[in-house]
Write a protein that holds these residues in place. Structure first.
Motif, PDB file in Angstrom:
ATOM      1  N   LEU A   4      33.871  45.492  29.946  1.00  0.00           N
ATOM      2  CA  LEU A   4      34.755  45.895  28.845  1.00  0.00           C
ATOM      3  C   LEU A   4      36.154  45.324  29.021  1.00  0.00           C
ATOM      4  CD1 LEU A   4      33.691  49.610  28.257  1.00  0.00           C
ATOM      5  CD2 LEU A   4      33.107  47.596  26.886  1.00  0.00           C
ATOM      6  N   LEU A   5      36.654  45.338  30.236  1.00  0.00           N
ATOM      7  CA  LEU A   5      37.974  44.769  30.503  1.00  0.00           C
ATOM      8  C   LEU A   5      37.958  43.249  30.315  1.00  0.00           C
ATOM      9  CD1 LEU A   5      40.791  45.726  31.246  1.00  0.00           C
ATOM     10  CD2 LEU A   5      40.190  45.430  33.651  1.00  0.00           C
ATOM     11  N   PHE A   6      36.871  42.609  30.734  1.00  0.00           N
ATOM     12  CA  PHE A   6      36.699  41.176  30.521  1.00  0.00           C
ATOM     13  C   PHE A   6      36.796  40.856  29.033  1.00  0.00           C
ATOM     14  CE2 PHE A   6      34.157  37.434  29.623  1.00  0.00           C
ATOM     15  CZ  PHE A   6      34.454  36.560  30.656  1.00  0.00           C
ATOM     16  N   ASN A  13      43.451  37.438  24.072  1.00  0.00           N
ATOM     17  CA  ASN A  13      43.884  36.044  24.112  1.00  0.00           C
ATOM     18  C   ASN A  13      43.214  35.184  23.035  1.00  0.00           C
ATOM     19  OD1 ASN A  13      45.720  35.565  26.601  1.00  0.00           O
ATOM     20  ND2 ASN A  13      44.175  37.053  27.252  1.00  0.00           N
ATOM     21  N   GLY A  14      42.554  35.836  22.079  1.00  0.00           N
ATOM     22  CA  GLY A  14      41.969  35.122  20.954  1.00  0.00           C
ATOM     23  C   GLY A  14      40.696  34.359  21.255  1.00  0.00           C
ATOM     24  N   ASP A  15      40.039  34.697  22.357  1.00  0.00           N
ATOM     25  CA  ASP A  15      38.807  34.010  22.740  1.00  0.00           C
ATOM     26  C   ASP A  15      37.576  34.802  22.326  1.00  0.00           C
ATOM     27  OD1 ASP A  15      39.921  31.786  23.967  1.00  0.00           O
ATOM     28  OD2 ASP A  15      39.853  32.655  25.978  1.00  0.00           O
ATOM     29  N   LEU A  50      39.851  31.205  34.101  1.00  0.00           N
ATOM     30  CA  LEU A  50      40.167  32.323  33.201  1.00  0.00           C
ATOM     31  C   LEU A  50      41.496  32.981  33.567  1.00  0.00           C
ATOM     32  CD1 LEU A  50      36.610  33.818  32.767  1.00  0.00           C
ATOM     33  CD2 LEU A  50      37.887  32.351  31.197  1.00  0.00           C
ATOM     34  N   LYS A  51      41.811  33.028  34.846  1.00  0.00           N
ATOM     35  CA  LYS A  51      43.099  33.578  35.275  1.00  0.00           C
ATOM     36  C   LYS A  51      44.237  32.782  34.650  1.00  0.00           C
ATOM     37  CE  LYS A  51      46.003  34.539  39.249  1.00  0.00           C
ATOM     38  NZ  LYS A  51      46.213  34.412  40.674  1.00  0.00           N
ATOM     39  N   LYS A  52      44.127  31.475  34.704  1.00  0.00           N
ATOM     40  CA  LYS A  52      45.161  30.613  34.137  1.00  0.00           C
ATOM     41  C   LYS A  52      45.167  30.703  32.607  1.00  0.00           C
ATOM     42  CE  LYS A  52      46.824  25.868  34.205  1.00  0.00           C
ATOM     43  NZ  LYS A  52      46.622  24.520  34.728  1.00  0.00           N
ATOM     44  N   ARG A  53      43.992  30.660  32.001  1.00  0.00           N
ATOM     45  CA  ARG A  53      43.862  30.678  30.542  1.00  0.00           C
ATOM     46  C   ARG A  53      44.416  31.971  29.944  1.00  0.00           C
ATOM     47  NH1 ARG A  53      40.268  27.907  27.042  1.00  0.00           N
ATOM     48  NH2 ARG A  53      39.701  29.087  25.179  1.00  0.00           N
ATOM     49  N   TRP A  54      44.148  33.101  30.612  1.00  0.00           N
ATOM     50  CA  TRP A  54      44.563  34.405  30.089  1.00  0.00           C
ATOM     51  C   TRP A  54      45.850  34.928  30.730  1.00  0.00           C
ATOM     52  CZ3 TRP A  54      39.046  36.887  30.665  1.00  0.00           C
ATOM     53  CH2 TRP A  54      38.194  36.344  29.698  1.00  0.00           C
ATOM     54  N   LEU A  56      46.498  35.980  33.818  1.00  0.00           N
ATOM     55  CA  LEU A  56      46.201  37.217  34.536  1.00  0.00           C
ATOM     56  C   LEU A  56      46.942  37.287  35.862  1.00  0.00           C
ATOM     57  CD1 LEU A  56      42.307  37.254  34.091  1.00  0.00           C
ATOM     58  CD2 LEU A  56      43.987  38.558  32.755  1.00  0.00           C
ATOM     59  N   THR A  57      47.274  38.502  36.256  1.00  0.00           N
ATOM     60  CA  THR A  57      47.835  38.728  37.584  1.00  0.00           C
ATOM     61  C   THR A  57      46.682  38.839  38.582  1.00  0.00           C
ATOM     62  OG1 THR A  57      47.755  41.140  37.416  1.00  0.00           O
ATOM     63  CG2 THR A  57      49.764  40.045  36.579  1.00  0.00           C
ATOM     64  N   ASN A  58      47.003  38.795  39.845  1.00  0.00           N
ATOM     65  CA  ASN A  58      45.970  38.973  40.870  1.00  0.00           C
ATOM     66  C   ASN A  58      45.308  40.338  40.757  1.00  0.00           C
ATOM     67  OD1 ASN A  58      46.368  36.421  41.945  1.00  0.00           O
ATOM     68  ND2 ASN A  58      47.866  37.126  43.434  1.00  0.00           N
ATOM     69  N   ASP A  59      46.094  41.368  40.453  1.00  0.00           N
ATOM     70  CA  ASP A  59      45.539  42.711  40.294  1.00  0.00           C
ATOM     71  C   ASP A  59      44.574  42.782  39.112  1.00  0.00           C
ATOM     72  OD1 ASP A  59      46.881  43.712  42.495  1.00  0.00           O
ATOM     73  OD2 ASP A  59      48.480  44.649  41.325  1.00  0.00           O
ATOM     74  N   GLN A  60      44.922  42.111  38.023  1.00  0.00           N
ATOM     75  CA  GLN A  60      44.034  42.093  36.864  1.00  0.00           C
ATOM     76  C   GLN A  60      42.728  41.373  37.177  1.00  0.00           C
ATOM     77  OE1 GLN A  60      46.958  40.367  34.237  1.00  0.00           O
ATOM     78  NE2 GLN A  60      47.189  42.301  33.091  1.00  0.00           N
ATOM     79  N   VAL A  61      42.819  40.276  37.900  1.00  0.00           N
ATOM     80  CA  VAL A  61      41.618  39.541  38.307  1.00  0.00           C
ATOM     81  C   VAL A  61      40.730  40.448  39.160  1.00  0.00           C
ATOM     82  CG1 VAL A  61      40.743  37.640  39.739  1.00  0.00           C
ATOM     83  CG2 VAL A  61      42.631  37.246  38.150  1.00  0.00           C
ATOM     84  N   ALA A  62      41.325  41.134  40.112  1.00  0.00           N
ATOM     85  CA  ALA A  62      40.564  42.036  40.982  1.00  0.00           C
ATOM     86  C   ALA A  62      39.922  43.148  40.168  1.00  0.00           C
ATOM     87  CB  ALA A  62      41.476  42.621  42.050  1.00  0.00           C
ATOM     88  N   GLU A  63      40.645  43.695  39.223  1.00  0.00           N
ATOM     89  CA  GLU A  63      40.127  44.788  38.412  1.00  0.00           C
ATOM     90  C   GLU A  63      38.960  44.322  37.532  1.00  0.00           C
ATOM     91  OE1 GLU A  63      41.895  48.315  35.533  1.00  0.00           O
ATOM     92  OE2 GLU A  63      43.245  46.799  36.329  1.00  0.00           O
ATOM     93  N   ILE A  64      39.062  43.143  36.968  1.00  0.00           N
ATOM     94  CA  ILE A  64      38.011  42.623  36.090  1.00  0.00           C
ATOM     95  C   ILE A  64      36.783  42.196  36.898  1.00  0.00           C
ATOM     96  CG2 ILE A  64      37.336  40.762  34.517  1.00  0.00           C
ATOM     97  CD1 ILE A  64      40.351  40.637  33.712  1.00  0.00           C
ATOM     98  N   PHE A  65      36.989  41.351  37.883  1.00  0.00           N
ATOM     99  CA  PHE A  65      35.874  40.698  38.542  1.00  0.00           C
ATOM    100  C   PHE A  65      35.378  41.385  39.813  1.00  0.00           C
ATOM    101  CE2 PHE A  65      37.911  37.397  36.007  1.00  0.00           C
ATOM    102  CZ  PHE A  65      36.813  36.926  35.290  1.00  0.00           C
TER     103      PHE A  65
END
Length: 69
Positions: A4-6, A13-15, A50-54, A56-65
């Motif tokens: 859901l977060l993904f 980001n319009g994707d 995706l981190k670069k495209r969106w 994202l912070t490191n925390d957001q990456v950790a939370e999503i993935f």
């Protein structure tokens, strides 16, 4: 993985899922299978893209993935 977060960050980001699949060079079917845990996970390169495209912070990456903060 928090699907859901993904999807939230993709939409923010319009994707579409097709856009995301194209960005990480996989088919729409493979994208769907990854999101439903039917085949494989996202690679480090996919996550970096995706981190670069969106933006994202490191925390957001950790939370999503990785489901951790």
């Amino acid at each position: 993985m928090d699907v859901l977060l993904f999807k939230y960050f993709a939409g923010k980001n319009g994707d579409t899922m097709r856009d995301v699949a194209k960005a990480i060079k996989i088919s729409a079917t493979t994208m769907s299978n990854r999101l439903t845990h039917k085949c494989g996970d996202f690679s480090r390169a996919d996550i970096a893209t995706l981190k670069k495209r969106w933006h994202l912070t490191n925390d957001q990456v950790a939370e999503i993935f990785y489901n951790e903060v």
